[in-house]
Write an enzyme that holds these catalytic residues in place. Structure first.
Site, mmCIF file in Angstrom:
data_model
loop_
_atom_site.group_PDB
_atom_site.id
_atom_site.type_symbol
_atom_site.label_atom_id
_atom_site.label_comp_id
_atom_site.label_asym_id
_atom_site.label_seq_id
_atom_site.Cartn_x
_atom_site.Cartn_y
_atom_site.Cartn_z
ATOM 1 C CB CYS A 173 -4.130 -25.846 -8.014
ATOM 2 S SG CYS A 173 -6.319 -25.445 -9.267
ATOM 3 C CG HIS B 199 -7.103 -29.154 -4.727
ATOM 4 N ND1 HIS B 199 -6.675 -27.607 -4.246
ATOM 5 C CD2 HIS B 199 -7.514 -28.069 -6.059
ATOM 6 C CE1 HIS B 199 -6.692 -26.317 -5.584
ATOM 7 N NE2 HIS B 199 -7.718 -27.092 -6.211
ATOM 8 C CD GLU C 196 -4.733 -28.678 -1.277
ATOM 9 O OE1 GLU C 196 -4.023 -29.669 -1.557
ATOM 10 O OE2 GLU C 196 -5.869 -27.578 -1.480
ATOM 11 N N GLY D 239 -14.576 -22.700 27.111
ATOM 12 C CA GLY D 239 -13.801 -23.306 25.877
ATOM 13 C C GLY D 239 -12.021 -23.371 25.724
ATOM 14 C CB SER E 13 -9.239 -23.530 28.678
ATOM 15 O OG SER E 13 -10.428 -23.683 29.092
#
Ligand code: XMP
Length: 511
Positions: A82, A171, A173, A227, A231
């Protein structure tokens, strides 16, 4: 040296996605601000290819982000996406003009150069996603068109032979470019020659070795939240330095039902050296009577730091504070004005205050990669697949002031909803779910009795990054069951609503 593809960030919202897609190919990728490229150091840095991202800017904007393409092109393969493609075309003598109408949305490739290595395995008809206000109106001399759509003549181009330069105005992606992954694969593997050796196992091996070297015999403190990020960081560090890691898990009283004891047990089962601190009385006392959402957050933040600091200070020989910061937290994103917005810190201000160095072993991973590393480390699925949960916990889901009694009501309702999602196989299908205790009472009837009790709202959303979210279209049968169970079992609740707002314009949390 770890081989990598570099994504130069010109500020597009999809830059992170490019990085993710490359990682999905088991190739290590790094996103670097457009003005931080290490020109001439490709070999030392292991750079095997460069992708120029899109941008919210036009190449003609005052202050448009530019780089010295001539010092880059020819050294390694380059793919402009782009804005990156338009910048390239302009730099080499082509022209870029505002598109007659903004070229946005789905399009199909009408022409594809079958011999182009970037389009290997991609045929005319393939769907791509366009999103640009400018368009390339003529290519530089010696450049050739590699693909077109009915509206966009230079949808893809390549530079002169030997330049190893490509550009696409769509794009690849994004999900809606159905041939996008193949195109990125062609670039990264076919053209750049990536060997695809980046994996959770290789990450663990190199990171554990690096942590051993970095930390030596030093002691490290880590704040666990329950979370997945903190962890996994803890288990990784434990593997590297064992008992020299001390984890601190603070209960502010607004965790989910049984969460403190369950998670603590999981952590101990993983062999972590963890100190659980029940500080709920302090938090409740400081929050008493506070209704303003921002003040609640500030009080919780300040209390957390105080409690954590007091506990951590007992470990007098600690040199490091470890955090579960992940890549999206670190990537410096660019605002339109070009100011660099720095990453945030999970435990703001603590390292400076405690005179500790910061250790962030997951800072280069995306969330799904963190989960893959956790799995590879043998962590239980219930820790790895946990929904995101806000730091201030249920405090941001109780509208109005917070009392232990309200938290207990909310914990019960939340427990029924979350366990229900698990039983119905819906837990992993939603990004995040929870219940909100509303400051509303309404009339109901139970048996022969009139009731005047609270209402709760169920919230479940689908998302990929919490930046945008849609309300989850949960089955009616499921909602009927949960609603029934909450009203029957949770004393003080006689009405259940479902939040059907998407983000934006709403947010995931209510406060
Ligand atoms: P919103 O409500 O902004 O939430 O759409 C986006 C994501 O962030 C979480 N969240 C927080 N996490 N501290 C946190 O650690 C907070 O104060 C906080 N507020 C929101 C939210 O749960 C969602 O995953």
């Amino acid at each position: 040296m770890q081989e990598k593809i570099v994504i130069l960030d010109f500020g597009s919202q999809t830059t992170q996605l490019i990085g993710r897609r490359i990682r999905e190919l088991n190739i290590y990728s790094e996103i670097i601000p457009y003005n931080k490229y290490p020109f001439g150091r490709e070999a030392e840095e292991g750079i095997i290819g460069v992708i120029l991202s899109g941008s919210p800017l036009s190449v003609y904007d005052e202050g448009a982000f530019k780089i010295d393409l001539h010092s880059l092109v020819g050294r390694v393969p380059v793919l402009g996406i782009c804005y990156g493609a338009q910048l390239t075309a302009l730099e080499y003598g082509g022209s870029v003009e505002p598109a007659p109408s903004r070229e946005y949305g789905r399009a199909n490739l009408a022409y594809v150069d079958a011999a182009c290595p970037l389009f290997d395995g991609i045929e005319a008809g393939a769907q791509v996603w366009m999103s640009h206000g400018d368009t390339i109106t003529s290519l530089p001399e010696g450049f050739s068109t590699m693909a077109s759509t009915s509206d966009v003549r230079f949808a893809a181009f390549t530079g002169e032979a030997g330049m190893r330069l490509w550009g696409v105005q769509f794009h690849p992606e994004v999900f809606h470019s159905t041939c996008g992954m193949q195109l990125l694969r062609n670039f990264a593997i076919g053209i750049c020659g990536a060997s695809c050796t980046w994996s959770a196992a290789s990450f663990i091996e190199t990171t554990v070795a690096a942590l051993k070297e970095q930390l030596g015999d030093d002691r490290v403190i880590l704040g666990l939240s329950g979370g997945v990020d903190s962890s996994v960081a803890a288990v990784l560090l434990n593997k590297a330095i064992g008992d020299r890691l001390t984890c601190i898990f603070v209960d502010h009283g607004m965790l989910r039902k049984n969460e403190f004891s369950d998670v603590l047990r999981d952590y101990q089962g993983l062999g972590l050296n963890v100190i659980g601190v029940d500080a709920s009385a302090k938090f409740f006392a400081d929050l008493a009577g506070v209704t303003d959402p921002e003040r609640k957050r500030k009080i919780i933040g300040a209390d957390f730091i105080e409690v954590f600091d007091a506990e951590a200070s007992k470990i007098t020989d600690a040199r490091w504070l470890a955090q579960g910061t992940i890549y999206p937290d670190c990537i410096e994103s660019l605002s339109i004005t070009g100011t660099v917005i720095k990453s945030h810190h999970n435990v703001g201000g603590l390292p400076e205050r405690m005179n500790l160095k910061l250790c962030e072993p997951l800072r280069l991973l995306f969330k799904d990669e963190v989960r893959a590393v956790g799995r590879q480390l043998g962590m239980p699925e219930r820790l790895i697949n946990r929904h995101p949960f806000p730091g201030p916990g249920l405090a941001v889901r109780i509208l109005g002031d917070i009392t232990p009694e309200k938290v207990a009501v909310l914990q019960e309702a939340d427990h029924i909803f979350i366990e229900g999602l698990r039983e119905w196989g819906l837990y992993d299908k939603v990004w995040q779910a929870g219940v909100i205790l509303l400051p509303v009472q309404s009339v109901g009837v139970m048996g022969d009795e009139r009731t005047y009790e609270r209402a709760v709202a169920l919230r479940a959303v689908t998302s990929t990054d919490a930046m945008t979210a849609d309300w989850a279209h949960l089955p009616y049968d499921f909602m009927a069951k949960v609603s029934n169970e909450i009203i029957n079992k949770v004393r003080g609740v006689n009405r259940v609503c479902y939040d059907i707002s998407s983000k934006p314009p709403a947010t995931i949390e209510w406060e």
